[in-house]
Write a protein that holds these residues in place. Sequence first.
Motif, PDB file in Angstrom:
ATOM      1  N   GLU A  34      50.110  47.757  39.266  1.00 40.24           N
ATOM      2  CA  GLU A  34      51.283  47.089  38.685  1.00 40.24           C
ATOM      3  C   GLU A  34      51.603  45.770  39.392  1.00 40.24           C
ATOM      4  O   GLU A  34      52.332  44.924  38.858  1.00 40.24           O
ATOM      5  CB  GLU A  34      52.507  48.006  38.724  1.00 40.24           C
ATOM      6  N   SER A  35      51.064  45.588  40.596  1.00 36.30           N
ATOM      7  CA  SER A  35      51.300  44.349  41.341  1.00 36.30           C
ATOM      8  C   SER A  35      50.342  43.235  40.929  1.00 36.30           C
ATOM      9  O   SER A  35      50.460  42.109  41.407  1.00 36.30           O
ATOM     10  CB  SER A  35      51.158  44.605  42.842  1.00 36.30           C
ATOM     11  N   LEU A  36      49.412  43.539  40.035  1.00 39.83           N
ATOM     12  CA  LEU A  36      48.391  42.578  39.643  1.00 39.83           C
ATOM     13  C   LEU A  36      48.784  41.811  38.387  1.00 39.83           C
ATOM     14  O   LEU A  36      49.531  42.307  37.542  1.00 39.83           O
ATOM     15  CB  LEU A  36      47.062  43.299  39.382  1.00 39.83           C
ATOM     16  N   SER A  37      48.251  40.610  38.256  1.00 37.67           N
ATOM     17  CA  SER A  37      48.453  39.834  37.038  1.00 37.67           C
ATOM     18  C   SER A  37      47.587  40.431  35.926  1.00 37.67           C
ATOM     19  O   SER A  37      46.707  41.265  36.180  1.00 37.67           O
ATOM     20  CB  SER A  37      48.055  38.376  37.265  1.00 37.67           C
ATOM     21  N   GLU A  38      47.809  39.982  34.702  1.00 40.36           N
ATOM     22  CA  GLU A  38      47.029  40.495  33.577  1.00 40.36           C
ATOM     23  C   GLU A  38      45.546  40.219  33.775  1.00 40.36           C
ATOM     24  O   GLU A  38      44.704  41.075  33.519  1.00 40.36           O
ATOM     25  CB  GLU A  38      47.510  39.855  32.282  1.00 40.36           C
ATOM     26  N   ARG A  39      45.205  39.024  34.226  1.00 37.17           N
ATOM     27  CA  ARG A  39      43.803  38.686  34.464  1.00 37.17           C
ATOM     28  C   ARG A  39      43.208  39.548  35.574  1.00 37.17           C
ATOM     29  O   ARG A  39      42.072  40.011  35.476  1.00 37.17           O
ATOM     30  CB  ARG A  39      43.678  37.201  34.828  1.00 37.17           C
ATOM     31  N   GLU A  40      43.970  39.777  36.624  1.00 40.63           N
ATOM     32  CA  GLU A  40      43.476  40.600  37.725  1.00 40.63           C
ATOM     33  C   GLU A  40      43.261  42.043  37.281  1.00 40.63           C
ATOM     34  O   GLU A  40      42.322  42.702  37.724  1.00 40.63           O
ATOM     35  CB  GLU A  40      44.452  40.532  38.899  1.00 40.63           C
ATOM     36  N   ARG A  41      44.111  42.526  36.374  1.00 44.65           N
ATOM     37  CA  ARG A  41      43.913  43.878  35.840  1.00 44.65           C
ATOM     38  C   ARG A  41      42.628  43.938  35.013  1.00 44.65           C
ATOM     39  O   ARG A  41      41.911  44.938  35.045  1.00 44.65           O
ATOM     40  CB  ARG A  41      45.117  44.305  35.007  1.00 44.65           C
ATOM     41  N   GLU A  42      42.343  42.877  34.294  1.00 45.09           N
ATOM     42  CA  GLU A  42      41.093  42.824  33.528  1.00 45.09           C
ATOM     43  C   GLU A  42      39.895  42.873  34.472  1.00 45.09           C
ATOM     44  O   GLU A  42      38.916  43.591  34.223  1.00 45.09           O
ATOM     45  CB  GLU A  42      41.042  41.542  32.698  1.00 45.09           C
ATOM     46  N   VAL A  43      39.988  42.109  35.545  1.00 52.14           N
ATOM     47  CA  VAL A  43      38.900  42.073  36.523  1.00 52.14           C
ATOM     48  C   VAL A  43      38.744  43.436  37.189  1.00 52.14           C
ATOM     49  O   VAL A  43      37.622  43.942  37.350  1.00 52.14           O
ATOM     50  CB  VAL A  43      39.152  40.980  37.578  1.00 52.14           C
ATOM     51  N   LEU A  44      39.863  44.068  37.565  1.00 51.84           N
ATOM     52  CA  LEU A  44      39.797  45.376  38.203  1.00 51.84           C
ATOM     53  C   LEU A  44      39.146  46.407  37.279  1.00 51.84           C
ATOM     54  O   LEU A  44      38.359  47.245  37.721  1.00 51.84           O
ATOM     55  CB  LEU A  44      41.196  45.843  38.602  1.00 51.84           C
ATOM     56  N   THR A  45      39.468  46.342  36.002  1.00 52.39           N
ATOM     57  CA  THR A  45      38.855  47.256  35.039  1.00 52.39           C
ATOM     58  C   THR A  45      37.344  47.085  35.003  1.00 52.39           C
ATOM     59  O   THR A  45      36.596  48.071  34.998  1.00 52.39           O
ATOM     60  CB  THR A  45      39.435  47.012  33.630  1.00 52.39           C
ATOM     61  N   LEU A  46      36.890  45.841  35.029  1.00 48.33           N
ATOM     62  CA  LEU A  46      35.445  45.588  35.006  1.00 48.33           C
ATOM     63  C   LEU A  46      34.779  46.000  36.314  1.00 48.33           C
ATOM     64  O   LEU A  46      33.645  46.495  36.315  1.00 48.33           O
ATOM     65  CB  LEU A  46      35.190  44.109  34.698  1.00 48.33           C
ATOM     66  N   VAL A  47      35.465  45.796  37.429  1.00 49.40           N
ATOM     67  CA  VAL A  47      34.942  46.277  38.715  1.00 49.40           C
ATOM     68  C   VAL A  47      34.784  47.798  38.654  1.00 49.40           C
ATOM     69  O   VAL A  47      33.784  48.360  39.091  1.00 49.40           O
ATOM     70  CB  VAL A  47      35.881  45.888  39.875  1.00 49.40           C
ATOM     71  N   GLY A  48      35.798  48.463  38.073  1.00 48.36           N
ATOM     72  CA  GLY A  48      35.750  49.913  37.945  1.00 48.36           C
ATOM     73  C   GLY A  48      34.599  50.393  37.089  1.00 48.36           C
ATOM     74  O   GLY A  48      34.099  51.512  37.263  1.00 48.36           O
ATOM     75  N   ARG A  49      34.164  49.563  36.166  1.00 48.54           N
ATOM     76  CA  ARG A  49      33.034  49.925  35.306  1.00 48.54           C
ATOM     77  C   ARG A  49      31.690  49.616  35.955  1.00 48.54           C
ATOM     78  O   ARG A  49      30.641  49.806  35.352  1.00 48.54           O
ATOM     79  CB  ARG A  49      33.148  49.199  33.961  1.00 48.54           C
ATOM     80  N   GLY A  50      31.724  49.094  37.183  1.00 49.26           N
ATOM     81  CA  GLY A  50      30.490  48.866  37.932  1.00 49.26           C
ATOM     82  C   GLY A  50      29.884  47.492  37.783  1.00 49.26           C
ATOM     83  O   GLY A  50      28.755  47.261  38.204  1.00 49.26           O
ATOM     84  N   LEU A  51      30.625  46.528  37.198  1.00 49.38           N
ATOM     85  CA  LEU A  51      30.071  45.193  37.012  1.00 49.38           C
ATOM     86  C   LEU A  51      30.164  44.383  38.305  1.00 49.38           C
ATOM     87  O   LEU A  51      31.128  44.508  39.060  1.00 49.38           O
ATOM     88  CB  LEU A  51      30.827  44.438  35.901  1.00 49.38           C
ATOM     89  N   ASN A  52      29.151  43.542  38.550  1.00 48.72           N
ATOM     90  CA  ASN A  52      29.201  42.658  39.712  1.00 48.72           C
ATOM     91  C   ASN A  52      29.900  41.350  39.326  1.00 48.72           C
ATOM     92  O   ASN A  52      30.315  41.163  38.175  1.00 48.72           O
ATOM     93  CB  ASN A  52      27.791  42.398  40.263  1.00 48.72           C
ATOM     94  N   ASN A  53      30.025  40.434  40.269  1.00 50.65           N
ATOM     95  CA  ASN A  53      30.775  39.204  40.012  1.00 50.65           C
ATOM     96  C   ASN A  53      30.185  38.378  38.872  1.00 50.65           C
ATOM     97  O   ASN A  53      30.911  37.827  38.038  1.00 50.65           O
ATOM     98  CB  ASN A  53      30.849  38.349  41.281  1.00 50.65           C
ATOM     99  N   ALA A  54      28.859  38.275  38.833  1.00 49.70           N
ATOM    100  CA  ALA A  54      28.207  37.487  37.788  1.00 49.70           C
ATOM    101  C   ALA A  54      28.462  38.102  36.414  1.00 49.70           C
ATOM    102  O   ALA A  54      28.706  37.387  35.434  1.00 49.70           O
ATOM    103  CB  ALA A  54      26.709  37.388  38.061  1.00 49.70           C
ATOM    104  N   GLU A  55      28.402  39.421  36.335  1.00 52.15           N
ATOM    105  CA  GLU A  55      28.634  40.100  35.059  1.00 52.15           C
ATOM    106  C   GLU A  55      30.088  39.977  34.621  1.00 52.15           C
ATOM    107  O   GLU A  55      30.384  39.796  33.434  1.00 52.15           O
ATOM    108  CB  GLU A  55      28.222  41.570  35.184  1.00 52.15           C
ATOM    109  N   ILE A  56      31.014  40.087  35.583  1.00 50.92           N
ATOM    110  CA  ILE A  56      32.437  39.914  35.274  1.00 50.92           C
ATOM    111  C   ILE A  56      32.683  38.501  34.747  1.00 50.92           C
ATOM    112  O   ILE A  56      33.410  38.293  33.770  1.00 50.92           O
ATOM    113  CB  ILE A  56      33.304  40.181  36.524  1.00 50.92           C
TER     114      ILE A  56
END
Length: 224
Positions: A157-179
Motif C-alpha cells: 500500500e506504500s507503493l505507487s501504481e507503477r511500483e505495484r505493477e513492477v512488484l507484480t512482474l517481479v513476483g511473476r519471476g521477470l528480470n529487469n529487462a523483461e519488466i
Amino acid sequence: MTIRVLLADDQTLVRAAFAMLVESARDMEVVGEAATGREAVELARRFRPDLVVMDIRMPELDGIEATRLIAADEALTEVRVLVLTTYDTDENIVEALRAGASGFLVKDTRPAEMLDAIRTVAAGESLLSPGPTSRLIAQLLRSPSGVGSVTVSGGPESLSEREREVLTLVGRGLNNAEIAEVLGLSPLTAKTHVSRIMGKLGARDRAQLVIVAYESGMVTPGGV
C-alpha cells in the motif's frame, strides 16, 4: 571484476567439483570452502564473499539457518546466498528464500547454467523458477503450520501504481529487462523501480519481493 565465491556443502567430492567449475571461469574465484552451516557463517564473516553457494542440508547448522544468520548480519549486507537443493519441489526452498537467500539451484544443473546462476545472483538479481516457486509459496501460505511471513518494514500500500505493477512482474519471476519490455521502460528505469520498492518495503532482495507479492495477493499461482 572477479566474483568471490564461498562454497558450503558437507560432501567433499561435491565441493571439489564445484570448486573446479568455479575456478574454471575467468571472472570467478573460490575464497573458501565450508563443510557445515556453522563453518559457512564463520567463513562468510571472515572473507565477506560476493556469493555463498549453500547446500540446504548440512550438519551442525543447516543451510537455511546459516543463510538466516548471514542475512541478519549487518556486516554482510552485500553477501548473496544461492541455495542448492536436490529437487525443485523441496519446500525448504521457500524457507531458504524467507531466510534471505537470493535464489535456488538444483544440484543436477548443467555446469554452464550454474556459472550463469552465480553471475546472476552476484549481480543483484534473484534466481527463481516461477513454476515450482509459485506452487511452493501457495502451499505454504495455505498451511497454518507453514513458515512465517517474510519480515519487511512496509507493505504494498506504500507503493505507487507503477511500483505495484513492477512488484507484480517481479513476483511473476521477470528480470529487469523483461519488466522493461512489458512496461515500455528502459532496463535502467526498471532497475531503479525495483531498488525503490526494496527500499520502501525494507526487503533484502528480489527474492523477498516475490514472497511479498504472493502474500499480499498481488500474484497468484495461476497467474504465473
